[in-house]
Design a protein around this motif. Structure first.
Motif, short mmCIF file in Angstrom:
data_model
loop_
_atom_site.label_atom_id
_atom_site.label_comp_id
_atom_site.label_asym_id
_atom_site.label_seq_id
_atom_site.Cartn_x
_atom_site.Cartn_y
_atom_site.Cartn_z
N MET A 1 -4.45 4.37 8.45
CA MET A 1 -5.17 3.10 8.49
C MET A 1 -4.27 2.07 9.15
O MET A 1 -3.06 2.17 9.09
CB MET A 1 -5.53 2.63 7.08
N ALA A 2 -4.86 1.07 9.74
CA ALA A 2 -4.09 0.01 10.38
C ALA A 2 -3.19 -0.67 9.37
O ALA A 2 -3.59 -0.94 8.24
CB ALA A 2 -5.04 -1.00 11.01
N ASP B 1 2.33 8.53 -0.50
CA ASP B 1 2.49 9.84 -1.13
C ASP B 1 1.09 10.30 -1.52
O ASP B 1 0.51 9.79 -2.48
CB ASP B 1 3.39 9.73 -2.35
N ALA B 2 0.55 11.27 -0.79
CA ALA B 2 -0.82 11.73 -1.01
C ALA B 2 -1.00 12.45 -2.34
O ALA B 2 -2.12 12.70 -2.75
CB ALA B 2 -1.26 12.62 0.13
N ARG C 1 0.05 11.14 -5.19
CA ARG C 1 0.05 10.10 -6.23
C ARG C 1 -1.09 9.12 -6.03
O ARG C 1 -1.48 8.81 -4.91
CB ARG C 1 1.38 9.36 -6.23
N CYS C 2 -1.59 8.62 -7.13
CA CYS C 2 -2.67 7.64 -7.10
C CYS C 2 -2.15 6.33 -6.52
O CYS C 2 -1.14 5.80 -6.99
CB CYS C 2 -3.18 7.41 -8.52
N PRO C 3 -2.81 5.79 -5.50
CA PRO C 3 -2.33 4.54 -4.91
C PRO C 3 -2.56 3.32 -5.82
O PRO C 3 -1.99 2.26 -5.57
CB PRO C 3 -3.15 4.43 -3.62
N LEU C 4 -3.33 3.48 -6.89
CA LEU C 4 -3.56 2.36 -7.82
C LEU C 4 -2.51 2.29 -8.92
O LEU C 4 -2.00 1.22 -9.23
CB LEU C 4 -4.95 2.46 -8.45
N CYS C 5 -2.18 3.45 -9.53
CA CYS C 5 -1.26 3.42 -10.67
C CYS C 5 0.04 4.19 -10.44
O CYS C 5 0.98 4.06 -11.21
CB CYS C 5 -1.95 3.94 -11.93
N GLY C 6 0.09 5.03 -9.39
CA GLY C 6 1.29 5.79 -9.09
C GLY C 6 1.42 7.12 -9.80
O GLY C 6 2.36 7.87 -9.55
N GLU C 7 0.48 7.44 -10.69
CA GLU C 7 0.53 8.72 -11.39
C GLU C 7 0.08 9.83 -10.44
O GLU C 7 -0.59 9.58 -9.44
CB GLU C 7 -0.38 8.69 -12.62
N GLN C 8 0.41 11.07 -10.76
CA GLN C 8 -0.04 12.19 -9.95
C GLN C 8 -1.56 12.24 -9.97
O GLN C 8 -2.18 12.10 -11.03
CB GLN C 8 0.54 13.50 -10.46
N ASN C 9 -2.17 12.44 -8.80
CA ASN C 9 -3.62 12.47 -8.74
C ASN C 9 -4.19 13.88 -8.94
O ASN C 9 -5.37 14.02 -9.20
CB ASN C 9 -4.14 11.88 -7.43
N ARG C 10 -3.35 14.90 -8.82
CA ARG C 10 -3.74 16.28 -9.05
C ARG C 10 -4.92 16.70 -8.18
O ARG C 10 -5.80 17.43 -8.61
CB ARG C 10 -3.99 16.55 -10.53
N MET D 1 -4.63 0.72 2.57
CA MET D 1 -4.24 1.90 1.79
C MET D 1 -5.42 2.80 1.47
O MET D 1 -5.25 3.85 0.87
CB MET D 1 -3.54 1.47 0.51
N ARG D 2 -6.60 2.43 1.88
CA ARG D 2 -7.80 3.22 1.56
C ARG D 2 -7.90 4.44 2.47
O ARG D 2 -7.56 4.40 3.63
CB ARG D 2 -9.04 2.35 1.68
N GLY D 3 -8.34 5.55 1.89
CA GLY D 3 -8.55 6.77 2.64
C GLY D 3 -7.29 7.57 2.91
O GLY D 3 -7.32 8.52 3.68
N LEU D 4 -6.18 7.22 2.29
CA LEU D 4 -4.92 7.92 2.54
C LEU D 4 -4.50 8.83 1.40
O LEU D 4 -3.77 9.79 1.62
CB LEU D 4 -3.81 6.92 2.83
N ALA D 5 -4.93 8.53 0.18
CA ALA D 5 -4.58 9.34 -0.98
C ALA D 5 -5.67 9.17 -2.03
O ALA D 5 -6.27 8.10 -2.16
CB ALA D 5 -3.23 8.90 -1.57
#
Length: 78
Positions: A3-4, A12-13, A15-24, A59-63
């Motif tokens: 994204m621009a 880090d794909a 990890r959750c971009p909102l809270c930083g926890e593993q997104n699994r 940051m949208r669409g990256l993780a």
């Protein structure tokens, strides 16, 4: 996909971009390992309560966000 305003490799794909926890995310695990995974949890969850407006446009669409954020559950406070 990039994204621009966000340089490739800074997100880090896994990890959750909102809270930083593993997104699994099974799709990301399969991409990284090359091993087939069962369908991801994200294919069956309702994202209507997800606080996506808290995520900057760049940051949208990256993780993937994690299951807790996807359902709008509160992050535990320490």
């Amino acid at each position: 996909m990039t994204m621009a305003g966000v340089a490739p490799g800074l997100i880090d794909a896994t990890r959750c971009p909102l809270c930083g926890e593993q997104n699994r995310c099974a799709m990301e695990i399969e991409r990284e390992t090359g091993q087939a995974q069962p369908p991801c949890w994200c294919m069956q969850v309702d994202f209507s309560n997800a606080p996506l407006t808290n995520l900057p446009e760049s940051m949208r669409g990256l993780a993937c966000i994690c299951a807790r954020c996807a359902t709008g559950a509160q992050v535990p406070q320490d």
